[in-house]
Design an enzyme around this catalytic site. Structure first.
Site, PDB file in Angstrom:
ATOM      1  N   ASP A  78       0.839  -1.216   0.000  1.00 47.37           N
ATOM      2  CA  ASP A  78       0.000   0.000   0.000  1.00 47.37           C
ATOM      3  C   ASP A  78       0.868   1.258   0.000  1.00 47.37           C
ATOM      4  OD1 ASP A  78      -2.380   1.382  -0.034  1.00 47.37           O
ATOM      5  OD2 ASP A  78      -2.669   1.296   2.149  1.00 47.37           O
ATOM      6  N   HIS A 107       2.227   3.558  -9.106  1.00 44.98           N
ATOM      7  CA  HIS A 107       1.986   2.139  -9.392  1.00 44.98           C
ATOM      8  C   HIS A 107       3.158   1.547 -10.187  1.00 44.98           C
ATOM      9  CE1 HIS A 107      -1.878   2.288  -7.575  1.00 44.98           C
ATOM     10  NE2 HIS A 107      -2.431   3.065  -8.482  1.00 44.98           N
ATOM     11  N   LEU A 139      10.680 -20.868  -4.916  1.00 42.00           N
ATOM     12  CA  LEU A 139       9.809 -19.927  -4.198  1.00 42.00           C
ATOM     13  C   LEU A 139       8.471 -19.929  -4.923  1.00 42.00           C
ATOM     14  CD1 LEU A 139       9.203 -17.273  -2.424  1.00 42.00           C
ATOM     15  CD2 LEU A 139      10.191 -15.989  -4.335  1.00 42.00           C
TER      16      LEU A 139
END
Ligand code: IPE
Ligand code: IPE
Ligand code: MG
Length: 256
Positions: free
Chosen positions: A25, A42, A136
Site C-alpha cells: 500500500d 503504481h 519460491l
C-alpha cells in the site's frame, strides 16, 4: 529491558518465516508527494515487487503472497483501474520467463473471471509454465477478498456434497482449508502492510488467524530489501505461543 530487540531473540523463533504475505500500500501517496499522477506510483511499485521477490528467492522464503488488487479496488476511478490492468498484463508478459528461469512458481488467488479473456489466459499460461518450480512460490492476490475466498470455499464444499463427490460430513477447519484458494500452502507467518494504515482490508481473513503482524509507514515504492529485513528481524523477536503460555514455549514443552 528492551522487549523487541535482537537481545531478546529466543531459539524457538529464530526460524525464518516460511510464508510472507504483503499488502503493498502507498503507491498513490508516493506519487502525490512528488506531484506526479498516481500511475507513476503504481509503476514504481512494480520495481519494489521485483526487489522483494528477489530477496525472498535468495533467502529461501517458501511462499510470498502479494496483494495486488482487492475485490474492492474496482471502486476506484475507471482510468486508474484500467491502468492497473495494463500494468498487470505488461508485468506478466515481461516477468514470467524470468521467474521460470529462476525456478519460481507463480500462482494467482482471487476471482479471475472479472478480468479480460486475454489477461485470464496470460495468468493461466504463467501458472502452467511455472507449476513445476520449487525455489519460491509467488502468490499474486488479484481481485481477491477474504470474504470472497470463504464464500467460494463454502460454495465448492456444498456443491461437492450435493453431487456426491464428497460424502455428507461435518464442516471442519481442515475441509475449509482444503477449499480455500490457498489450499496446500502454509498459512502466512509474517504479514506486512506498508503505507501506514493499520487494517487488513479484506485480505486472507481466514489464513491470518495466527500470523505475526507488521505495519510500517514506508510507502510501497520505497520498500526495499533493508525494509524487508527489518520486518523479518521484528518477526524473529516475537514469541509465537499459539495459545500456550510463555513458560511452555520456553521449556520446549509444546510442538509449535
Ligand atoms: C496500493 O497503493 C496499490 C493498489 C491498491 C493497487 P494505493 O494505490 O492504495 O496507494 P495509496 O494508499 O492511495 O497511497
Ligand atoms: C489494499 O489497499 C489492497 C491492495 C494493496 C491491493 P487499499 O489501498 O485498497 O486499501 P484501503 O481501501 O485503503 O483499506
Ligand atoms: Mg491504499
Amino acid at each position: 529491558m528492551p522487549t523487541d530487540g535482537p537481545n531478546n531473540l529466543k531459539p524457538n523463533n529464530l526460524a525464518h518465516p516460511r510464508h510472507i504475505a504483503i499488502i503493498m500500500d502507498g503507491n498513490g501517496r508516493w506519487a502525490q508527494k512528488r506531484f506526479m499522477p498516481r500511475a507513476v506510483g503504481h509503476t514504481a511499485g512494480v520495481k519494489a515487487v521485483k526487489r522483494v521477490v528477489e530477496y525472498c528467492a535468495i533467502n529461501k522464503v517458501e511462499v510470498l503472497t502479494l496483494f495486488a488488487f482487492s475485490s474492492e479496488n474496482w471502486r476506484r476511478p475507471a482510468a486508474e483501474v484500467s491502468l492497473l490492468m495494463t500494468l498487470f498484463m505488461a508485468s506478466l508478459q515481461r516477468e514470467i520467463n524470468k521467474l521460470d528461469r529462476n525456478n519460481i512458481r507463480l500462482m494467482f488467488i482471487g476471482d479471475r473471471t472479472a478480468f479480460s479473456d486475454k489477461l485470464q489466459q496470460k495468468m493461466a499460461d504463467g501458472e502452467i509454465q511455472t507449476q513445476g518450480n520449487t525455489a519460491l512460490t509467488v502468490v499474486v492476490a488479484a481481485n481477491y477478498g477474504g470474504h470472497w475466498d470463504m464464500c467460494q470455499a463454502f460454495q465448492a464444499i456444498t456443491e461437492k456434497i450435493a453431487c456426491g463427490i464428497l460424502p455428507q460430513q461435518p464442516i471442519t477447519e481442515a475441509l475449509i482449508n482444503q477449499h480455500l484458494s490457498t489450499a496446500g500452502l502454509p498459512d502466512p507467518d509474517l504479514f506486512i502492510r506498508t503505507g501506514g494504515e493499520q487494517r487488513i482490508s479484506n485480505f486472507m481473513l481466514w489464513q491470518l488467524a495466527y500470523t505475526e503482524m507488521y505495519f510500517t509507514k514506508t510507502l510501497w515504492p520505497d520498500f526495499d530489501q533493508n525494509s524487508l529485513e527489518d520486518a523479518i528481524k521484528s518477526f524473529k523477536c516475537r514469541e509465537r505461543r499459539f495459545g500456550h503460555t510463555s513458560e511452555q514455549v520456553l521449556n520446549n514443552a509444546v510442538n509449535l
